[in-house]
Design a protein around this motif. Structure first.
Motif, mmCIF file in Angstrom:
data_model
loop_
_atom_site.group_PDB
_atom_site.id
_atom_site.type_symbol
_atom_site.label_atom_id
_atom_site.label_comp_id
_atom_site.label_asym_id
_atom_site.label_seq_id
_atom_site.Cartn_x
_atom_site.Cartn_y
_atom_site.Cartn_z
ATOM 1 N N LYS A 64 30.198 30.345 53.447
ATOM 2 C CA LYS A 64 29.700 31.439 52.604
ATOM 3 C C LYS A 64 29.817 32.785 53.325
ATOM 4 C CE LYS A 64 25.703 32.736 49.839
ATOM 5 N NZ LYS A 64 24.354 32.344 49.394
ATOM 6 N N LEU A 65 29.463 32.809 54.603
ATOM 7 C CA LEU A 65 29.572 34.039 55.388
ATOM 8 C C LEU A 65 31.022 34.495 55.525
ATOM 9 C CD1 LEU A 65 26.934 33.268 58.145
ATOM 10 C CD2 LEU A 65 26.810 35.135 56.481
ATOM 11 N N GLU A 66 31.917 33.563 55.775
ATOM 12 C CA GLU A 66 33.335 33.918 55.887
ATOM 13 C C GLU A 66 33.865 34.478 54.568
ATOM 14 O OE1 GLU A 66 35.247 30.403 57.391
ATOM 15 O OE2 GLU A 66 34.603 30.817 59.440
ATOM 16 N N GLN A 67 33.477 33.882 53.454
ATOM 17 C CA GLN A 67 33.893 34.388 52.140
ATOM 18 C C GLN A 67 33.395 35.809 51.929
ATOM 19 O OE1 GLN A 67 32.589 31.586 49.180
ATOM 20 N NE2 GLN A 67 34.153 30.084 49.707
ATOM 21 N N LYS A 68 32.147 36.078 52.331
ATOM 22 C CA LYS A 68 31.591 37.425 52.197
ATOM 23 C C LYS A 68 32.396 38.433 53.008
ATOM 24 C CE LYS A 68 26.773 37.044 50.997
ATOM 25 N NZ LYS A 68 25.401 37.356 51.412
ATOM 26 N N LEU A 69 32.767 38.047 54.223
ATOM 27 C CA LEU A 69 33.562 38.958 55.051
ATOM 28 C C LEU A 69 34.854 39.345 54.347
ATOM 29 C CD1 LEU A 69 33.206 37.507 58.668
ATOM 30 C CD2 LEU A 69 32.096 39.525 57.709
ATOM 31 N N TYR A 70 35.528 38.358 53.739
ATOM 32 C CA TYR A 70 36.789 38.634 53.060
ATOM 33 C C TYR A 70 36.596 39.414 51.766
ATOM 34 C CZ TYR A 70 39.290 35.825 56.440
ATOM 35 O OH TYR A 70 39.833 35.355 57.606
ATOM 36 N N GLU A 71 35.437 39.273 51.136
ATOM 37 C CA GLU A 71 35.152 40.042 49.918
ATOM 38 C C GLU A 71 34.823 41.500 50.236
ATOM 39 O OE1 GLU A 71 31.916 38.046 47.958
ATOM 40 O OE2 GLU A 71 33.110 36.242 47.597
ATOM 41 N N LEU A 72 34.112 41.726 51.329
ATOM 42 C CA LEU A 72 33.595 43.056 51.639
ATOM 43 C C LEU A 72 34.507 43.918 52.506
ATOM 44 C CD1 LEU A 72 29.888 42.061 52.425
ATOM 45 C CD2 LEU A 72 30.756 43.164 50.343
ATOM 46 N N TYR A 73 35.391 43.297 53.267
ATOM 47 C CA TYR A 73 36.172 44.039 54.253
ATOM 48 C C TYR A 73 37.658 43.753 54.129
ATOM 49 C CZ TYR A 73 31.524 44.572 56.204
ATOM 50 O OH TYR A 73 30.196 44.845 56.361
ATOM 51 N N ASP A 74 38.426 44.629 54.730
ATOM 52 C CA ASP A 74 39.877 44.484 54.772
ATOM 53 C C ASP A 74 40.256 43.127 55.373
ATOM 54 O OD1 ASP A 74 42.653 45.796 54.752
ATOM 55 O OD2 ASP A 74 42.412 45.173 56.860
ATOM 56 N N LEU A 75 41.229 42.480 54.756
ATOM 57 C CA LEU A 75 41.680 41.155 55.183
ATOM 58 C C LEU A 75 42.060 41.129 56.664
ATOM 59 C CD1 LEU A 75 42.594 38.243 54.362
ATOM 60 C CD2 LEU A 75 44.827 39.232 53.904
ATOM 61 N N ASN A 76 42.807 42.132 57.114
ATOM 62 C CA ASN A 76 43.244 42.159 58.515
ATOM 63 C C ASN A 76 42.063 42.272 59.475
ATOM 64 O OD1 ASN A 76 46.005 41.954 57.934
ATOM 65 N ND2 ASN A 76 46.120 44.151 57.531
ATOM 66 N N SER A 77 41.035 43.003 59.087
ATOM 67 C CA SER A 77 39.849 43.144 59.933
ATOM 68 C C SER A 77 39.015 41.869 59.911
ATOM 69 C CB SER A 77 39.009 44.330 59.469
ATOM 70 O OG SER A 77 39.747 45.518 59.588
ATOM 71 N N ALA A 78 38.827 41.288 58.735
ATOM 72 C CA ALA A 78 38.044 40.050 58.618
ATOM 73 C C ALA A 78 38.708 38.912 59.391
ATOM 74 C CB ALA A 78 37.856 39.681 57.151
ATOM 75 N N ASP A 79 40.038 38.927 59.450
ATOM 76 C CA ASP A 79 40.763 37.897 60.201
ATOM 77 C C ASP A 79 40.511 37.968 61.707
ATOM 78 O OD1 ASP A 79 41.946 36.470 58.175
ATOM 79 O OD2 ASP A 79 43.873 37.500 58.295
ATOM 80 N N LYS A 80 39.972 39.084 62.184
ATOM 81 C CA LYS A 80 39.726 39.250 63.621
ATOM 82 C C LYS A 80 38.396 38.631 64.059
ATOM 83 C CE LYS A 80 42.517 43.402 63.930
ATOM 84 N NZ LYS A 80 42.506 44.852 64.120
ATOM 85 N N ILE A 81 37.666 38.041 63.101
ATOM 86 C CA ILE A 81 36.378 37.423 63.391
ATOM 87 C C ILE A 81 36.424 35.946 63.015
ATOM 88 C CG2 ILE A 81 33.931 37.324 62.714
ATOM 89 C CD1 ILE A 81 34.356 39.760 64.245
ATOM 90 N N LEU A 82 35.992 35.108 63.908
ATOM 91 C CA LEU A 82 35.867 33.675 63.652
ATOM 92 C C LEU A 82 34.391 33.324 63.818
ATOM 93 C CD1 LEU A 82 37.117 30.849 63.232
ATOM 94 C CD2 LEU A 82 37.385 30.728 65.710
ATOM 95 N N LEU A 83 33.763 32.878 62.719
ATOM 96 C CA LEU A 83 32.351 32.490 62.767
ATOM 97 C C LEU A 83 32.226 31.002 63.024
ATOM 98 C CD1 LEU A 83 31.003 34.466 59.673
ATOM 99 C CD2 LEU A 83 30.918 35.135 62.088
ATOM 100 N N ILE A 84 31.344 30.652 63.944
ATOM 101 C CA ILE A 84 31.116 29.242 64.271
ATOM 102 C C ILE A 84 29.611 29.016 64.311
ATOM 103 C CG2 ILE A 84 31.376 27.448 66.021
ATOM 104 C CD1 ILE A 84 33.969 28.825 66.854
ATOM 105 N N MET A 85 29.136 28.114 63.473
ATOM 106 C CA MET A 85 27.722 27.749 63.461
ATOM 107 C C MET A 85 27.516 26.598 64.453
ATOM 108 S SD MET A 85 26.080 29.482 60.781
ATOM 109 C CE MET A 85 24.755 28.414 60.342
ATOM 110 N N GLU A 86 26.537 26.742 65.300
ATOM 111 C CA GLU A 86 26.230 25.686 66.273
ATOM 112 C C GLU A 86 24.768 25.318 66.177
ATOM 113 O OE1 GLU A 86 27.441 26.734 70.227
ATOM 114 O OE2 GLU A 86 29.367 27.423 69.546
#
Length: 116
Positions: free
Chosen positions: A94-116
Motif C-alpha cells: 500500500k505504501l509503495e502504491q502511494k509513492l507511485y501515485e503521489l510522486y514522479d515515477l523516477n523518484s519513487a523508483d529510488k526508494i525501496l520499502l522493506i517491512m521488518e
C-alpha cells in the motif's frame, strides 16, 4: 549556488538524523543523493508521516540498497514494526502504491520499502 545546496543539504541531514537510523554511517552520501532530486527529497520528508498513518513503527532505517545495479542507486528504507508478516506485506504494498501515485515515477523508483 553552493550556499543554497549546503542549506538544503543541512536541512535534509537534520531531518534524516531525527527520523531515521543510518546503519552504514553513510549520511553525507545519502543526503547528496537525495538533494539531487526534488521529488525524492519530498518523499523522504513525507515518508515517516506517511508510514505512521498506515502502521505504528519502532524505527526507520535508511541506507543504500546493497544489491544495486551498476549505475543505479536506490535507497532502502526498512520499517521496523511488530506487525505480522502477512499484514506487513499488505502495508508495504500500500505504501509503495502511494509513492507511485503521489510522486514522479523516477523518484519513487529510488526508494525501496522493506517491512521488518
Amino acid at each position: 549556488m553552493y550556499h543554497i545546496l549546503s542549506y538544503f543539504g543541512e536541512k535534509i541531514e537534520n531531518f534524516i538524523k531525527e527520523n531515521f537510523e543510518i546503519p552504514d554511517n553513510d549520511l553525507e552520501r545519502i543526503c547528496e543523493f537525495i538533494i539531487q532530486d526534488n521529488d525524492l527529497e519530498k518523499i523522504i520528508l513525507n515518508l515517516p508521516h506517511m508510514i505512521q498513518r498506515e502502521t505504528p513503527y519502532k524505527k526507520l532505517l535508511i541506507k543504500f540498497y546493497d544489491e544495486f545495479q551498476e549505475d543505479y542507486l536506490q535507497l532502502e528504507v526498512s520499517i521496523i514494526t511488530s506487525m505480522d508478516i502477512a499484514n506487513s506485506l499488505k502495508v508495504e504494498d500500500k505504501l509503495e502504491q502511494k509513492l507511485y501515485e503521489l510522486y514522479d515515477l523516477n523518484s519513487a523508483d529510488k526508494i525501496l520499502l522493506i517491512m521488518e
